[in-house]
Design a protein around this motif. Structure first.
Motif, PDB file in Angstrom:
ATOM      1  N   GLY A   1       0.799  -1.213   0.000  1.00  0.00           N
ATOM      2  CA  GLY A   1       0.000   0.000   0.000  1.00  0.00           C
ATOM      3  C   GLY A   1       0.835   1.268   0.000  1.00  0.00           C
ATOM      4  O   GLY A   1       2.022   1.268   0.338  1.00  0.00           O
ATOM      5  N   ASP A   2       0.182   2.382  -0.372  1.00  0.00           N
ATOM      6  CA  ASP A   2       0.837   3.684  -0.297  1.00  0.00           C
ATOM      7  C   ASP A   2       0.821   4.227   1.132  1.00  0.00           C
ATOM      8  O   ASP A   2       1.671   5.029   1.498  1.00  0.00           O
ATOM      9  N   LEU A   3      -0.146   3.793   1.904  1.00  0.00           N
ATOM     10  CA  LEU A   3      -0.277   4.237   3.287  1.00  0.00           C
ATOM     11  C   LEU A   3      -0.940   3.130   4.082  1.00  0.00           C
ATOM     12  O   LEU A   3      -1.873   2.486   3.603  1.00  0.00           O
TER      13      LEU A   3
ATOM     14  N   TRP B   1      -5.215  -0.330   4.326  1.00  0.00           N
ATOM     15  CA  TRP B   1      -4.214   0.099   3.352  1.00  0.00           C
ATOM     16  C   TRP B   1      -4.863   1.055   2.361  1.00  0.00           C
ATOM     17  O   TRP B   1      -6.021   0.849   1.953  1.00  0.00           O
ATOM     18  N   TYR B   2      -4.106   2.053   1.930  1.00  0.00           N
ATOM     19  CA  TYR B   2      -4.570   3.018   0.931  1.00  0.00           C
ATOM     20  C   TYR B   2      -3.692   2.903  -0.300  1.00  0.00           C
ATOM     21  O   TYR B   2      -2.461   2.844  -0.214  1.00  0.00           O
ATOM     22  N   ASP B   3      -4.357   2.834  -1.471  1.00  0.00           N
ATOM     23  CA  ASP B   3      -3.634   2.790  -2.741  1.00  0.00           C
ATOM     24  C   ASP B   3      -4.207   3.891  -3.625  1.00  0.00           C
ATOM     25  O   ASP B   3      -5.395   3.870  -3.964  1.00  0.00           O
ATOM     26  N   ALA B   4      -3.371   4.859  -3.993  1.00  0.00           N
ATOM     27  CA  ALA B   4      -3.858   6.015  -4.748  1.00  0.00           C
ATOM     28  C   ALA B   4      -4.308   5.647  -6.149  1.00  0.00           C
ATOM     29  O   ALA B   4      -5.253   6.233  -6.677  1.00  0.00           O
TER      30      ALA B   4
END
Length: 326
Positions: free
Chosen positions: A274-276, A301-304
């Motif tokens: 993930g990005d974050l 999880w964050y994925d742009a």
């Protein structure tokens, strides 16, 4: 009478249809005399392979008590067809999906008159020329016309005569059938496409395959555990793979959420991807990018950006034997 139907009896034997008993009136039997009587039955349709038919005869007279014969056992050898269907669980609208039907005769006799029928599901259309069969030597394309080969598309259904010899499955014979459909455009997200097939044979009962459900979505997610068995206080490593199954549309601002399983605790430093990454300690009410002091209940999880056709994997590990208490 559960498995057979009476046909005939010798020497005037009479069947009682209520009890299923055949009676012969022999009369006087002189000392040292002997004889025999016979009867015939037909095994009923749809009796299962391996069924044991048992029969005992009895003799009675005015001078003796009733005596029984030995028990005669006859094992039924019949076809036993296994039938299953597979297809994607998730697909985007407008895409082509392929179904595969698998069949096998695991019984003790060949099956004849075998036919498969599969109706093209709603919200889809058949892809012409996609019908094929594999009888053991690889995939062979079938025409859509009702001609001399083993399959045809007779709208709205596909009809196939499976087997190396069309319509006949020898003992132990197995094979596959496949075809494709195109999902319509403009369908609402999360619409479900249901599909199953029917298989029939001579002297059998039509049976359905399992149901295949395909959800209309551009995003697919699967989870796996590296360990299937652990000792107390052992470690379980999880991976979560998410995929953009659309061929044209990118997915943005994507979040993946995963709760920590009961009776386990998150192992710090094992979270990846993930990005974050954010953590919750109160079942998803509050989130922080900093690992909290209290037990973690959820990970996010964050994925742009997940491009068309793209996929990524995130994961974490837990230790068993610790109960999360919030």
């Amino acid at each position: 009478t559960q498995y057979v139907t009476f046909q005939s009896a010798s020497d005037g034997g009479v069947l009682d249809p209520v009890s299923g008993t055949i009676t012969w009136e022999i009369g006087t039997l002189a000392p040292g005399a002997n004889g025999s009587v016979t009867f015939s039955v037909t095994v009923n349709d749809a009796v299962e392979d391996g069924t044991v038919i048992k029969n005992v005869g009895y003799l009675d007279s005015a001078e003796t008590s009733e005596v029984g014969s030995n028990e005669v056992r006859t094992t039924v050898l019949a076809p036993d067809l296994k039938f299953a269907k597979s297809g994607p669980t998730v697909a985007p609208q407008g895409s082509v999906i392929t179904y595969v039907l698998t069949y096998e005769n695991v019984g003790g006799a060949q099956a004849t008159g075998v036919a498969i029928q599969d109706t093209v599901p709603a919200s889809t259309s058949y892809v012409g020329g996609s019908l094929a069969i594999d009888t053991g030597a690889g995939w062979v394309a079938l025409t859509d016309a009702s001609d001399s080969d083993q399959g045809a598309y007779v709208a709205p259904a596909l009809v196939i005569a499976p087997g190396s010899s069309p319509g006949t499955l020898a003992v132990g014979e197995t094979g596959r059938v496949r075809f494709s459909v195109r999902i319509a455009d403009g369908l609402p997200p999360d619409l479900q496409i249901w599909n199953w097939a029917l298989l029939d044979r001579d002297l059998g009962v039509p049976r359905g395959s399992n149901l295949v459900v395909t959800r209309i979505s551009d995003v697919k997610i699967t989870k796996a555990a590296e360990q299937t068995e652990i000792a107390p206080a052992g470690v379980i490593s999880y991976s979560v793979t998410y995929e953009n199954v659309s061929e044209t549309i990118a997915q943005t601002e994507t979040y993946v959420l995963d709760p920590i399983p009961d009776f386990t605790s998150l192992i710090p430093g094992t979270v990846y991807g993930g990005d974050l990454v954010e953590y919750s300690w109160d079942n998803g009410v509050s989130w922080s990018a900093t690992l909290p002091v209290t037990p973690v209940t959820h990970i996010r999880w964050y994925d742009a950006l997940v491009p068309a056709g793209g996929r990524a994997t995130v994961g974490f590990a837990v230790r068993a034997g610790v109960v999360n208490v919030v």
